[in-house]
Design a protein around this motif. Structure first.
Motif, mmCIF file in Angstrom:
data_model
loop_
_atom_site.group_PDB
_atom_site.id
_atom_site.type_symbol
_atom_site.label_atom_id
_atom_site.label_comp_id
_atom_site.label_asym_id
_atom_site.label_seq_id
_atom_site.Cartn_x
_atom_site.Cartn_y
_atom_site.Cartn_z
ATOM 1 N N PRO A 144 0.814 -1.227 0.000
ATOM 2 C CA PRO A 144 0.000 0.000 0.000
ATOM 3 C C PRO A 144 0.845 1.274 0.000
ATOM 4 O O PRO A 144 0.484 2.265 -0.654
ATOM 5 C CB PRO A 144 -0.822 -0.114 1.288
ATOM 6 C CG PRO A 144 -0.919 -1.567 1.540
ATOM 7 C CD PRO A 144 0.394 -2.135 1.071
ATOM 8 N N LEU A 145 1.961 1.237 0.692
ATOM 9 C CA LEU A 145 2.852 2.396 0.686
ATOM 10 C C LEU A 145 3.391 2.640 -0.723
ATOM 11 O O LEU A 145 3.412 3.775 -1.210
ATOM 12 C CB LEU A 145 3.995 2.191 1.678
ATOM 13 C CG LEU A 145 4.998 3.331 1.795
ATOM 14 C CD1 LEU A 145 4.309 4.597 2.275
ATOM 15 C CD2 LEU A 145 6.121 2.943 2.730
ATOM 16 N N VAL A 154 -2.562 9.565 -0.039
ATOM 17 C CA VAL A 154 -3.532 9.057 0.939
ATOM 18 C C VAL A 154 -4.500 8.071 0.294
ATOM 19 O O VAL A 154 -4.741 6.973 0.825
ATOM 20 C CB VAL A 154 -4.291 10.226 1.613
ATOM 21 C CG1 VAL A 154 -5.436 9.719 2.464
ATOM 22 C CG2 VAL A 154 -3.332 11.074 2.428
ATOM 23 N N VAL A 155 -5.059 8.438 -0.850
ATOM 24 C CA VAL A 155 -6.025 7.567 -1.527
ATOM 25 C C VAL A 155 -5.364 6.255 -1.947
ATOM 26 O O VAL A 155 -5.949 5.177 -1.784
ATOM 27 C CB VAL A 155 -6.654 8.297 -2.736
ATOM 28 C CG1 VAL A 155 -7.433 7.339 -3.620
ATOM 29 C CG2 VAL A 155 -7.546 9.427 -2.262
ATOM 30 N N GLY A 156 -4.150 6.321 -2.471
ATOM 31 C CA GLY A 156 -3.443 5.112 -2.887
ATOM 32 C C GLY A 156 -3.177 4.166 -1.730
ATOM 33 O O GLY A 156 -3.397 2.959 -1.842
ATOM 34 N N ALA A 181 -4.519 -0.682 0.920
ATOM 35 C CA ALA A 181 -4.641 -1.353 2.222
ATOM 36 C C ALA A 181 -6.000 -2.036 2.351
ATOM 37 O O ALA A 181 -6.091 -3.150 2.881
ATOM 38 C CB ALA A 181 -4.430 -0.351 3.348
ATOM 39 N N ALA A 182 -7.050 -1.389 1.865
ATOM 40 C CA ALA A 182 -8.388 -2.002 1.918
ATOM 41 C C ALA A 182 -8.437 -3.263 1.063
ATOM 42 O O ALA A 182 -8.989 -4.291 1.478
ATOM 43 C CB ALA A 182 -9.433 -1.003 1.463
ATOM 44 N N ALA A 183 -7.855 -3.206 -0.132
ATOM 45 C CA ALA A 183 -7.838 -4.378 -1.009
ATOM 46 C C ALA A 183 -7.032 -5.515 -0.385
ATOM 47 O O ALA A 183 -7.447 -6.682 -0.403
ATOM 48 C CB ALA A 183 -7.248 -4.001 -2.368
ATOM 49 N N LEU A 184 -5.902 -5.190 0.203
ATOM 50 C CA LEU A 184 -5.054 -6.195 0.839
ATOM 51 C C LEU A 184 -5.738 -6.805 2.060
ATOM 52 O O LEU A 184 -5.690 -8.011 2.281
ATOM 53 C CB LEU A 184 -3.725 -5.555 1.233
ATOM 54 C CG LEU A 184 -2.540 -6.470 1.461
ATOM 55 C CD1 LEU A 184 -2.255 -7.311 0.237
ATOM 56 C CD2 LEU A 184 -1.322 -5.641 1.819
ATOM 57 N N SER A 185 -6.388 -5.970 2.831
ATOM 58 C CA SER A 185 -7.117 -6.450 4.000
ATOM 59 C C SER A 185 -8.264 -7.372 3.585
ATOM 60 O O SER A 185 -8.497 -8.409 4.206
ATOM 61 C CB SER A 185 -7.651 -5.268 4.799
ATOM 62 O OG SER A 185 -8.394 -5.716 5.898
ATOM 63 N N ASN A 186 -8.964 -7.001 2.525
ATOM 64 C CA ASN A 186 -10.060 -7.831 2.029
ATOM 65 C C ASN A 186 -9.541 -9.182 1.537
ATOM 66 O O ASN A 186 -10.133 -10.222 1.822
ATOM 67 C CB ASN A 186 -10.802 -7.095 0.913
ATOM 68 C CG ASN A 186 -12.003 -7.859 0.435
ATOM 69 O OD1 ASN A 186 -12.764 -8.393 1.224
ATOM 70 N ND2 ASN A 186 -12.172 -7.905 -0.870
#
Length: 149
Positions: free
Chosen positions: A16-17, A40-42, A47-52
């Protein structure tokens, strides 16, 4: 009885970074504020995609095997076969059946293959990536014994 979340490796959280920095560099051409918003958006989106992706769970609860979105009653399950690294690669590659249910995570080297014995279900087996295939097989065996009593 059994509960496992197939979380991504810690090193993947650098992605995500990298995504945020990439988007920020792309938007820097337009403005510094745009670059900050892109950063911020990236980061948040990646992070949301990775968490999902890492939120998939395998559970044995109330007489059922719950793997991702699938819920299979233990009475519809046959023998469970724990797979080591080499066998897991073979069963998700050359030995794979296209009709099989697969909860596959490439970053988890071991797996469990569970036969599905329900005659009305065309799925021959479920392939489940798991960090502890022996514990999952034992939990399924225990659930089957409890279901027979």
């Amino acid at each position: 009885m059994y509960d496992e979340r197939l979380t991504v490796p810690r090193s993947w959280w650098l992605l995500p970074l990298a995504a945020g920095l990439s988007l920020a560099l792309i938007l820097l051409r337009f403005s510094a504020v745009g670059a900050l918003i892109g950063l911020v958006v990236g980061i948040v989106a990646a992070a949301a995609a990775l968490s999902n992706y890492g939120s998939a769970r395998i559970r044995v609860v109330q007489g059922s095997l719950v793997a991702g979105q699938a819920r299979i009653p233990v009475e519809a399950l046959g023998e469970a076969h724990p797979l080591d690294r080499a066998e897991a690669v073979a069963w998700r590659g050359v030995k794979a059946d296209p009709r099989a249910f697969m909860l596959l995570r490439s970053y988890i080297p071991t797996a469990l293959r569970v036969e599905i014995t329900d005659p009305s279900d065309p799925t021959p087996y479920a392939y489940l990536s798991t960090r502890s295939p022996e514990r999952l097989a034992a939990a399924l065996a225990k659930a089957r014994q409890g279901d027979e009593s």
